[in-house]
Design a protein around this motif. Sequence first.
Motif, short mmCIF file in Angstrom:
data_model
loop_
_atom_site.label_atom_id
_atom_site.label_comp_id
_atom_site.label_asym_id
_atom_site.label_seq_id
_atom_site.Cartn_x
_atom_site.Cartn_y
_atom_site.Cartn_z
N ALA A 8 -49.24 -45.56 -59.00
CA ALA A 8 -49.34 -46.91 -59.04
C ALA A 8 -47.99 -47.50 -59.84
CB ALA A 8 -50.62 -47.42 -59.90
N ALA A 9 -47.79 -46.81 -60.81
CA ALA A 9 -46.38 -47.20 -61.68
C ALA A 9 -45.28 -47.60 -60.92
CB ALA A 9 -46.38 -46.27 -62.86
N VAL A 10 -45.20 -46.40 -59.88
CA VAL A 10 -43.81 -46.35 -59.18
C VAL A 10 -44.00 -47.53 -58.21
CG1 VAL A 10 -42.53 -45.08 -57.48
CG2 VAL A 10 -43.71 -44.00 -59.43
N THR A 16 -40.78 -54.79 -58.06
CA THR A 16 -39.92 -55.64 -59.01
C THR A 16 -38.43 -55.61 -58.47
OG1 THR A 16 -39.21 -53.70 -60.32
CG2 THR A 16 -41.40 -54.72 -60.84
N ILE A 17 -38.08 -54.71 -57.48
CA ILE A 17 -36.91 -54.75 -56.89
C ILE A 17 -36.69 -56.22 -55.97
CG2 ILE A 17 -35.40 -53.77 -55.16
CD1 ILE A 17 -37.04 -51.12 -55.82
N PRO A 18 -35.61 -56.91 -56.63
CA PRO A 18 -35.36 -58.06 -55.58
C PRO A 18 -34.74 -57.88 -54.44
CG PRO A 18 -33.71 -57.62 -57.37
CD PRO A 18 -34.64 -56.70 -57.52
N PRO A 19 -35.01 -58.90 -53.46
CA PRO A 19 -34.42 -58.93 -52.19
C PRO A 19 -32.98 -58.92 -51.98
CG PRO A 19 -35.43 -61.06 -52.55
CD PRO A 19 -35.86 -60.16 -53.75
N GLY A 20 -32.33 -58.21 -51.27
CA GLY A 20 -30.81 -58.04 -51.18
C GLY A 20 -30.25 -57.14 -52.15
N GLN A 21 -31.12 -56.57 -52.87
CA GLN A 21 -30.67 -55.43 -53.77
C GLN A 21 -31.43 -54.07 -53.62
OE1 GLN A 21 -29.81 -56.45 -58.03
NE2 GLN A 21 -27.82 -56.64 -56.69
N VAL A 22 -30.91 -53.09 -53.92
CA VAL A 22 -31.38 -51.84 -53.90
C VAL A 22 -31.47 -51.06 -55.28
CG1 VAL A 22 -30.41 -51.69 -51.78
CG2 VAL A 22 -29.36 -50.55 -53.43
N CYS A 23 -32.33 -50.15 -55.28
CA CYS A 23 -32.66 -49.22 -56.64
C CYS A 23 -32.56 -47.92 -56.23
CB CYS A 23 -33.91 -49.72 -57.26
SG CYS A 23 -34.11 -49.06 -58.79
N SER A 24 -32.13 -46.92 -57.19
CA SER A 24 -32.23 -45.42 -56.98
C SER A 24 -33.55 -44.87 -57.39
CB SER A 24 -31.06 -44.78 -57.58
OG SER A 24 -31.05 -45.04 -58.96
N TYR A 25 -33.98 -43.87 -56.95
CA TYR A 25 -35.28 -43.08 -57.28
C TYR A 25 -35.28 -42.94 -58.99
CZ TYR A 25 -36.22 -42.35 -52.41
OH TYR A 25 -36.40 -42.51 -50.92
N GLY A 26 -33.97 -42.56 -59.32
CA GLY A 26 -33.97 -42.41 -60.94
C GLY A 26 -33.99 -43.73 -61.59
N GLN A 27 -33.48 -44.81 -61.02
CA GLN A 27 -33.75 -46.23 -61.72
C GLN A 27 -35.39 -46.55 -61.39
OE1 GLN A 27 -30.87 -48.91 -62.67
NE2 GLN A 27 -30.56 -46.59 -63.41
N LEU A 28 -35.81 -46.42 -60.42
CA LEU A 28 -37.27 -46.73 -60.05
C LEU A 28 -37.98 -45.92 -61.09
CD1 LEU A 28 -39.06 -48.41 -58.39
CD2 LEU A 28 -39.10 -46.45 -57.00
N GLY A 29 -37.86 -44.56 -61.18
CA GLY A 29 -38.75 -43.69 -61.77
C GLY A 29 -38.48 -44.05 -63.13
N ALA A 30 -37.34 -44.48 -63.87
CA ALA A 30 -37.34 -44.90 -65.09
C ALA A 30 -38.17 -46.07 -65.42
CB ALA A 30 -35.76 -45.13 -65.51
N LEU A 31 -38.08 -46.95 -64.60
CA LEU A 31 -38.88 -48.29 -64.57
C LEU A 31 -40.36 -47.76 -64.86
CD1 LEU A 31 -37.14 -50.43 -62.60
CD2 LEU A 31 -37.24 -50.59 -64.83
N ALA A 32 -40.85 -46.91 -63.85
CA ALA A 32 -42.34 -46.34 -63.49
C ALA A 32 -42.59 -45.42 -64.79
CB ALA A 32 -42.50 -45.89 -62.25
N GLY A 33 -41.34 -45.10 -65.55
CA GLY A 33 -41.91 -44.06 -66.52
C GLY A 33 -42.01 -42.55 -66.02
N VAL A 34 -41.49 -42.37 -64.84
CA VAL A 34 -41.49 -40.95 -64.27
C VAL A 34 -39.97 -40.47 -63.87
CG1 VAL A 34 -43.74 -41.64 -63.43
CG2 VAL A 34 -41.84 -41.88 -62.05
N THR A 35 -40.07 -39.26 -63.62
CA THR A 35 -38.45 -38.73 -62.95
C THR A 35 -38.50 -39.07 -61.38
OG1 THR A 35 -39.88 -36.63 -62.43
CG2 THR A 35 -38.88 -36.76 -64.69
N ARG A 37 -37.86 -37.27 -59.15
CA ARG A 37 -38.51 -36.62 -58.18
C ARG A 37 -40.16 -37.18 -57.79
NH1 ARG A 37 -34.98 -32.65 -57.90
NH2 ARG A 37 -35.24 -30.91 -56.94
N MET A 38 -40.69 -37.71 -58.77
CA MET A 38 -42.07 -38.25 -58.87
C MET A 38 -41.98 -39.45 -58.28
SD MET A 38 -43.50 -35.76 -60.50
CE MET A 38 -42.29 -34.76 -59.75
N ALA A 39 -40.79 -40.23 -58.34
CA ALA A 39 -40.77 -41.56 -57.71
C ALA A 39 -40.64 -41.35 -56.21
CB ALA A 39 -39.41 -42.22 -58.22
N GLY A 40 -39.79 -40.10 -55.79
CA GLY A 40 -39.70 -39.85 -54.32
C GLY A 40 -41.09 -39.46 -53.81
#
Length: 104
Positions: A8-10, A16-35, A37-40
């Motif tokens: 759910a956190a992921v 929260t990713i704004p349109p026209g922009q992208v995010c890496s699994y690491g960045q997303l994971g950091a925001l979700a509080g996971v690594t 690999r977990m984000a993926g």
Amino acid sequence: LEEPTWFAAVYEAARTIPPGQVCSYGQLGALAGVTARMAGKALAFTPEGVPWWRVVAWDGSLPIHKKDPALALLQRQKLESEGIKFTGSQRVESRFFISDDEDS
DNA sequence: CTAATGACGCTAC
DNA sequence: CGTAGCGCCATTA
């Protein structure tokens, strides 16, 4: 339909990713509080309403083609639709990342 | 408990 | 720019 885990956190972080922009699994994971690999893992279970296509690898490549090559093509079309451009290969330009600082 | 795997991250060559 | 290798953390066998 129960994901009593970091899933759910992921998903919320992905929203929260704004349109026209992208995010890496690491960045997303950091925001979700996971690594990364977990984000993926969570992104593989993405429910409706989650812009999973805005999530790419740290270097802008689409690592999902390993098992679902068609999915990678779909993602690329989605990103192009958002205004994101690709390099000669299948990689998103760094300036489209949330990690700003596109200027060296 | 140990081994293997995964929509990954990063360094090295 | 391309490939190769190791590290990471959680789940599953």
